[in-house]
Scaffold this motif. Structure first.
Motif, PDB file in Angstrom:
ATOM      1  N   TRP A   3     -69.452  -0.091   3.425  1.00  0.00           N
ATOM      2  CA  TRP A   3     -68.409   0.367   4.350  1.00  0.00           C
ATOM      3  C   TRP A   3     -67.820   1.693   3.862  1.00  0.00           C
ATOM      4  O   TRP A   3     -67.580   2.613   4.643  1.00  0.00           O
ATOM      5  CB  TRP A   3     -67.322  -0.698   4.475  1.00  0.00           C
ATOM      6  CG  TRP A   3     -66.305  -0.408   5.536  1.00  0.00           C
ATOM      7  CD1 TRP A   3     -65.017  -0.009   5.377  1.00  0.00           C
ATOM      8  CD2 TRP A   3     -66.513  -0.478   6.952  1.00  0.00           C
ATOM      9  NE1 TRP A   3     -64.403   0.159   6.587  1.00  0.00           N
ATOM     10  CE2 TRP A   3     -65.295  -0.117   7.576  1.00  0.00           C
ATOM     11  CE3 TRP A   3     -67.609  -0.817   7.755  1.00  0.00           C
ATOM     12  CZ2 TRP A   3     -65.146  -0.078   8.965  1.00  0.00           C
ATOM     13  CZ3 TRP A   3     -67.458  -0.785   9.133  1.00  0.00           C
ATOM     14  CH2 TRP A   3     -66.247  -0.420   9.714  1.00  0.00           C
ATOM     15  N   THR A  44     -68.091   5.499   5.708  1.00  0.00           N
ATOM     16  CA  THR A  44     -66.907   6.321   5.969  1.00  0.00           C
ATOM     17  C   THR A  44     -67.070   7.702   5.343  1.00  0.00           C
ATOM     18  O   THR A  44     -66.674   8.716   5.933  1.00  0.00           O
ATOM     19  CB  THR A  44     -65.649   5.634   5.402  1.00  0.00           C
ATOM     20  OG1 THR A  44     -65.533   4.318   5.970  1.00  0.00           O
ATOM     21  CG2 THR A  44     -64.399   6.422   5.739  1.00  0.00           C
ATOM     22  N   CYS A  50     -69.280   9.903   7.505  1.00  0.00           N
ATOM     23  CA  CYS A  50     -68.530  10.437   8.655  1.00  0.00           C
ATOM     24  C   CYS A  50     -67.787  11.709   8.275  1.00  0.00           C
ATOM     25  O   CYS A  50     -67.819  12.715   8.993  1.00  0.00           O
ATOM     26  CB  CYS A  50     -67.533   9.399   9.174  1.00  0.00           C
ATOM     27  SG  CYS A  50     -68.270   7.913   9.859  1.00  0.00           S
ATOM     28  N   LYS A  69     -67.120   7.142  14.719  1.00  0.00           N
ATOM     29  CA  LYS A  69     -66.079   7.638  13.818  1.00  0.00           C
ATOM     30  C   LYS A  69     -66.166   9.151  13.660  1.00  0.00           C
ATOM     31  O   LYS A  69     -65.143   9.841  13.546  1.00  0.00           O
ATOM     32  CB  LYS A  69     -66.219   6.957  12.448  1.00  0.00           C
ATOM     33  CG  LYS A  69     -65.085   7.251  11.479  1.00  0.00           C
ATOM     34  CD  LYS A  69     -63.800   6.610  11.946  1.00  0.00           C
ATOM     35  CE  LYS A  69     -62.802   6.389  10.808  1.00  0.00           C
ATOM     36  NZ  LYS A  69     -62.623   7.466   9.874  1.00  0.00           N
ATOM     37  N   THR A  71     -58.221   6.864   2.379  1.00  0.00           N
ATOM     38  CA  THR A  71     -59.010   5.790   1.789  1.00  0.00           C
ATOM     39  C   THR A  71     -58.252   4.467   1.894  1.00  0.00           C
ATOM     40  O   THR A  71     -58.836   3.426   2.216  1.00  0.00           O
ATOM     41  CB  THR A  71     -59.327   6.087   0.313  1.00  0.00           C
ATOM     42  OG1 THR A  71     -60.076   7.303   0.231  1.00  0.00           O
ATOM     43  CG2 THR A  71     -60.137   4.962  -0.311  1.00  0.00           C
ATOM     44  N   ASP A 111     -58.515   3.423   5.598  1.00  0.00           N
ATOM     45  CA  ASP A 111     -59.848   3.009   6.026  1.00  0.00           C
ATOM     46  C   ASP A 111     -60.327   1.723   5.368  1.00  0.00           C
ATOM     47  O   ASP A 111     -61.122   0.982   5.945  1.00  0.00           O
ATOM     48  CB  ASP A 111     -60.875   4.120   5.729  1.00  0.00           C
ATOM     49  CG  ASP A 111     -60.699   5.321   6.643  1.00  0.00           C
ATOM     50  OD1 ASP A 111     -60.241   5.116   7.783  1.00  0.00           O
ATOM     51  OD2 ASP A 111     -61.011   6.449   6.228  1.00  0.00           O
ATOM     52  N   ALA A 166     -61.276  11.263   7.867  1.00  0.00           N
ATOM     53  CA  ALA A 166     -61.543  10.124   6.993  1.00  0.00           C
ATOM     54  C   ALA A 166     -61.494  10.644   5.573  1.00  0.00           C
ATOM     55  O   ALA A 166     -60.997  11.722   5.327  1.00  0.00           O
ATOM     56  CB  ALA A 166     -62.912   9.539   7.313  1.00  0.00           C
ATOM     57  N   THR A 171     -63.244   7.183  -0.836  1.00  0.00           N
ATOM     58  CA  THR A 171     -64.040   5.997  -0.491  1.00  0.00           C
ATOM     59  C   THR A 171     -65.240   5.851  -1.425  1.00  0.00           C
ATOM     60  O   THR A 171     -65.590   4.746  -1.823  1.00  0.00           O
ATOM     61  CB  THR A 171     -64.525   6.072   0.972  1.00  0.00           C
ATOM     62  OG1 THR A 171     -65.126   7.351   1.204  1.00  0.00           O
ATOM     63  CG2 THR A 171     -63.382   5.869   1.935  1.00  0.00           C
TER      64      THR A 171
END
Length: 398
Positions: free
Chosen positions: A36, A40, A43, A99, A233, A236, A351, A356
């Motif tokens: 996940w 992100t 994106c 996204k 982060t 998300d 994002a 992340t």
């Protein structure tokens, strides 16, 4: 208010549904969180490539709204498509597309700030926008939550409930954007030349060269890159984090709803205080608060701890976003807002990428999601130091 509904979906229901799809495929909780996070990050990387270029084109007369509509349409269509997918890999791929469209649309949405108000009102207008976005997103979220959690009572399968939830979010996003699309007028722009695309790229190249010489702007962007990356982060990966810890799903979703509700008055209060307490001081307070939040996350092991975390995030989340946006809008050329906000969004607006990836890497390396999330404290320390440096540079050049 419309795009905030998609943000809320991504931060809450989407990770839980992906966790279920990944679990059916035999993927562990640690790897689920990592995948996940990597999605992100992809994106953000795509927006980092597309944002400045499209932003430069959007600065031409009457182009900003057109490109905003195009990117928003990609996000809305992708949002609808997500409900019809049962493969975790396909779901992740379409999520990246949706996204990316959402994040790219924010480049032009943020750039519209210079067209709709004057510099002395930007802090207040930006704060109000975030505040109403937070409270407005609660309406479709509650509807989605009712459908998803009450699927059994309503006689719906999980996938049918998710299809309805994605449709509600997409329609809310689309319909809420109509007033903006009908009333917005691009005030600042560059004239369209004989070669619009190549001319836009030349302007973008000039902007990058100018940025290297503008110490005030450059230091702020470096600071923003670190602290806002940490903030996004947290946004998300909050639900994914709670899921990986094995916390109750319903409790997680309600806690994040509380975050939205707390954010509404908090942003408005800070938006009013900004005239008495400078934006620089309030942004500093917010960064320090997030530093504490990231440290607190290391000790999180219960539903109550997550609720405390949710309330703390709600108090500062919208304010740091709103005042950072207006601070930046006041120090850039208004006629180049599209390309400058394209650069701004590279730093993590749509994002996060470094944050992340950092959480995902540390979580996999250590086998502890708590340690992974607490590693974000590094981002906030660097962001705090660089932001205070930016403030000093700004005072020296003022």
């Amino acid at each position: 208010m419309g795009n905030s509904a998609f943000t809320m979906l991504v931060a809450t229901i989407l990770p839980i549904y992906f966790n279920a799809l990944a679990g059916n495929a035999g993927i562990s909780d640690v790897n689920y969180l990592a995948y996940w996070g990597y999605a992100t990050s992809i994106c953000t990387l795509l927006v980092a490539i597309l944002g400045p270029t499209l932003g430069a084109v959007a600065d031409m007369k009457n182009f900003k709204k057109r490109i905003f509509v195009l990117t928003m349409a990609v996000g809305v269509i992708g949002c609808v498509a997500l409900g019809f997918l049962s493969s975790w890999l396909w779901f992740l791929g379409v999520f990246i597309l949706a996204k990316t469209g959402y994040s790219a649309s924010l480049v032009f949405y943020d750039a519209m700030l210079t067209d709709v108000t004057e510099p002395d009102r930007m802090d207040r207008v930006s704060s109000s926008g975030y505040a109403w976005g937070y409270i407005g997103s609660c309406i479709p979220f509650v509807a989605c939550l009712g459908v998803v959690l009450g699927a059994g009572t309503l006689g719906l399968t999980t996938q049918t409930a998710m299809i309805i939830a994605f449709l509600i979010t997409a329609l809310w996003w689309l319909c809420s954007s109509i007033p903006l699309l009908t009333s917005y007028r691009q005030t600042y722009y560059s004239e369209i030349g004989k070669h619009p695309v190549s001319d836009s790229l030349k302007r973008l190249g000039h902007t990058y060269r100018s940025l290297a010489q503008d110490t005030n702007l450059l230091v702020f962007l470096i600071a923003f890159f670190f602290y806002i990356d940490g903030v996004y982060t947290v946004i998300d990966m909050a639900t994914a984090y709670g899921e990986a810890l094995g916390l109750d799903t319903t409790g997680l979703l309600l806690a994040l709803l509380v975050t939205q509700i707390v954010a509404f008055p908090s942003v408005l209060i800070f938006g009013r205080l900004v005239k008495r307490v400078t934006p620089e001081k309030i942004i500093t307070i917010c960064i320090c608060a997030y530093l504490f939040i990231s440290i607190y996350a290391y000790f999180l092991d219960s539903q109550f701890d997550f609720w405390v975390l949710a309330v703390m995030v709600g108090m500062f989340q919208g304010t740091i976003q709103a005042l950072s946006r207006s601070y930046f809008a006041k120090i850039i050329p208004a006629q180049k807002s599209g390309e400058y906000f394209g650069i701004y969004d590279i730093c993590g607006k749509g994002a996060s990428i470094v944050g992340t990836a950092l959480v995902s890497f540390i979580s996999q390396l250590s086998g502890s999601v708590n340690l992974g999330v607490s590693a974000l404290s590094i981002m906030f320390v660097i962001g705090l130091v660089m932001f205070r440096m930016a403030v000093r540079v700004n005072r020296q050049t003022a």
